[in-house]
Design an enzyme around this catalytic site. Structure first.
Site, PDB file in Angstrom:
ATOM      1  N   CYS A  90      15.049  24.683  11.132  1.00 41.87           N
ATOM      2  CA  CYS A  90      15.556  24.785  12.511  1.00 41.87           C
ATOM      3  C   CYS A  90      16.409  23.567  12.796  1.00 41.87           C
ATOM      4  O   CYS A  90      17.473  23.414  12.210  1.00 41.87           O
ATOM      5  CB  CYS A  90      14.415  24.969  13.514  1.00 41.87           C
ATOM      6  N   SER A  91      15.971  22.681  13.680  1.00 43.27           N
ATOM      7  CA  SER A  91      16.780  21.495  13.984  1.00 43.27           C
ATOM      8  C   SER A  91      15.891  20.352  14.442  1.00 43.27           C
ATOM      9  O   SER A  91      16.271  19.597  15.329  1.00 43.27           O
ATOM     10  CB  SER A  91      17.823  21.829  15.040  1.00 43.27           C
ATOM     11  N   CYS A  92      14.694  20.215  13.841  1.00 46.69           N
ATOM     12  CA  CYS A  92      13.771  19.137  14.217  1.00 46.69           C
ATOM     13  C   CYS A  92      14.484  17.789  14.112  1.00 46.69           C
ATOM     14  O   CYS A  92      15.161  17.512  13.118  1.00 46.69           O
ATOM     15  CB  CYS A  92      12.558  19.150  13.296  1.00 46.69           C
ATOM     16  N   CYS A 125      16.655  19.246   8.712  1.00 40.94           N
ATOM     17  CA  CYS A 125      15.623  20.244   8.998  1.00 40.94           C
ATOM     18  C   CYS A 125      16.208  21.587   8.604  1.00 40.94           C
ATOM     19  O   CYS A 125      17.030  22.142   9.322  1.00 40.94           O
ATOM     20  CB  CYS A 125      15.233  20.237  10.476  1.00 40.94           C
TER      21      CYS A 125
END
Lengths: 105, 213
Positions: free
Chosen positions: B119-121, B116
């Site tokens: 962000c950090s999905c 991702c």
């Protein structure tokens, strides 16, 4: 080459598309490294509420969400490790321009 | 004030973590205020909040591994998983919440890897909390540009004839990789197979573990 039109109609798998080159501020989910790049529709997912509005508690319009497939060589040009590798990302319809059919691959 | 150790290691050899003696940030204050208001107004309770934290902590890659092992054993299930990974996971009894999941199958020709960049999905309901490196700027920025180099640093070297599909989890979907089933596992039970499915193999930074002889 004609001016690319925003893709208002449903896009079929394999359709050649280009990601818009806008630079708006805010909670935008179209990554900058893919803006202006061309790829093909990998699949249509479903309509989702626009996160650019949703993130700020605004009434959010639904947009079709697509997965778009890019060749690494089309994204990174000569810097691609292997030009035939693929990058796939989820892109909302309002960020997608349909390529002129006569120029489509 | 913490004692000033010149080597920053405790007697047991661990690095010291500084005490959090700093004032609350704006967002920490906001979180506490909202949480306390929700409890005061009887919208939720401290017990419910703690139960939810426990439920989040209880999620682990074992859930995803069970799904992958079933896909290896049950071709009909694999078809359903590739068509709608959320529905197939729910069919196995896993509560994955409202998560929209896509399963990606590794083959002899194609290796899938998930990142991702924005962000950090991460498919937390299926794999638990993401590893720290998944959230690092280095992993997020390098994986779309030099996936082969990143993979080699994880110990996975792919021949040039294999295509890599990098999946940038930019919006509403979450992704799980179905790694290739290791050779020599024909006689293993579904549970024994699940033990070979590592977290990294489901992110795409690893491959499934070979069975011990």
């Amino acid at each position: 080459m004609g001016t690319p039109a925003l893709a208002n109609e449903p896009l079929a798998v394999g359709t050649s598309v280009r990601i818009r080159t806008l630079m708006p501020p805010g909670h935008v989910r179209a990554p900058v490294y893919l803006r202006g790049k061309t790829g093909t529709i990998e699949r249509a997912i479903a309509p989702f509420k626009n996160p650019e509005q949703l993130a700020y508690g605004l009434p959010a319009k639904e947009h079709m969400l697509y997965r778009v497939r890019f060749r690494a060589g089309d994204v990174w040009d000569k810097n691609a490790e292997n030009p035939d590798d693929m990058i796939e990302a989820e892109i909302y319809a309002h960020w997608i321009e349909k390529m002129d059919q006569s120029h489509a691959a | 004030m913490p004692h000033d150790h010149h080597d920053h290691l405790s007697p047991s050899g661990h690095p010291y973590r500084a005490d959090d003696d700093t004032p609350l940030s704006y967002w920490q204050t906001m979180e506490i205020a909202v949480r306390e208001l929700l409890v005061e107004k009887d919208i939720t309770t401290a017990e419910e909040i703690n139960a939810q934290i426990d439920a989040m902590d209880a999620r682990s890659p074992a859930i995803g591994a069970a799904v992958v092992a079933r896909a290896w054993c049950d071709p009909e299930f694999k078809i359903r998983l590739l068509a709608d990974a959320s529905a197939a996971s729910r069919e196995m009894g896993f509560d994955i919440g409202p998560m929209h999941l896509i399963a990606l199958e590794n083959t002899a020709d194609t290796h899938n890897i998930v990142v991702c960049t924005l962000c950090s999905c991460y498919p937390r309901n299926l794999l638990g909390l993401p590893p720290d490196w998944y959230k690092s700027r280095a992993y997020r920025s390098r994986t779309v540009k030099e996936p082969r180099k990143v993979l080699s640093e994880f110990g996975v070297t792919l021949p040039d004839r294999m295509r890599i599909r990098v999946h940038d989890s930019t919006a509403d979907m979450r992704y799980v990789v179905i790694p290739m089933r290791p050779k020599g596992t024909e006689d293993l039970s579904q549970d024994a197979l699940a033990a070979l499915v590592t977290r990294d193999s489901m992110i795409g930074t690893g491959i499934a573990t070979a069975p011990t002889a």
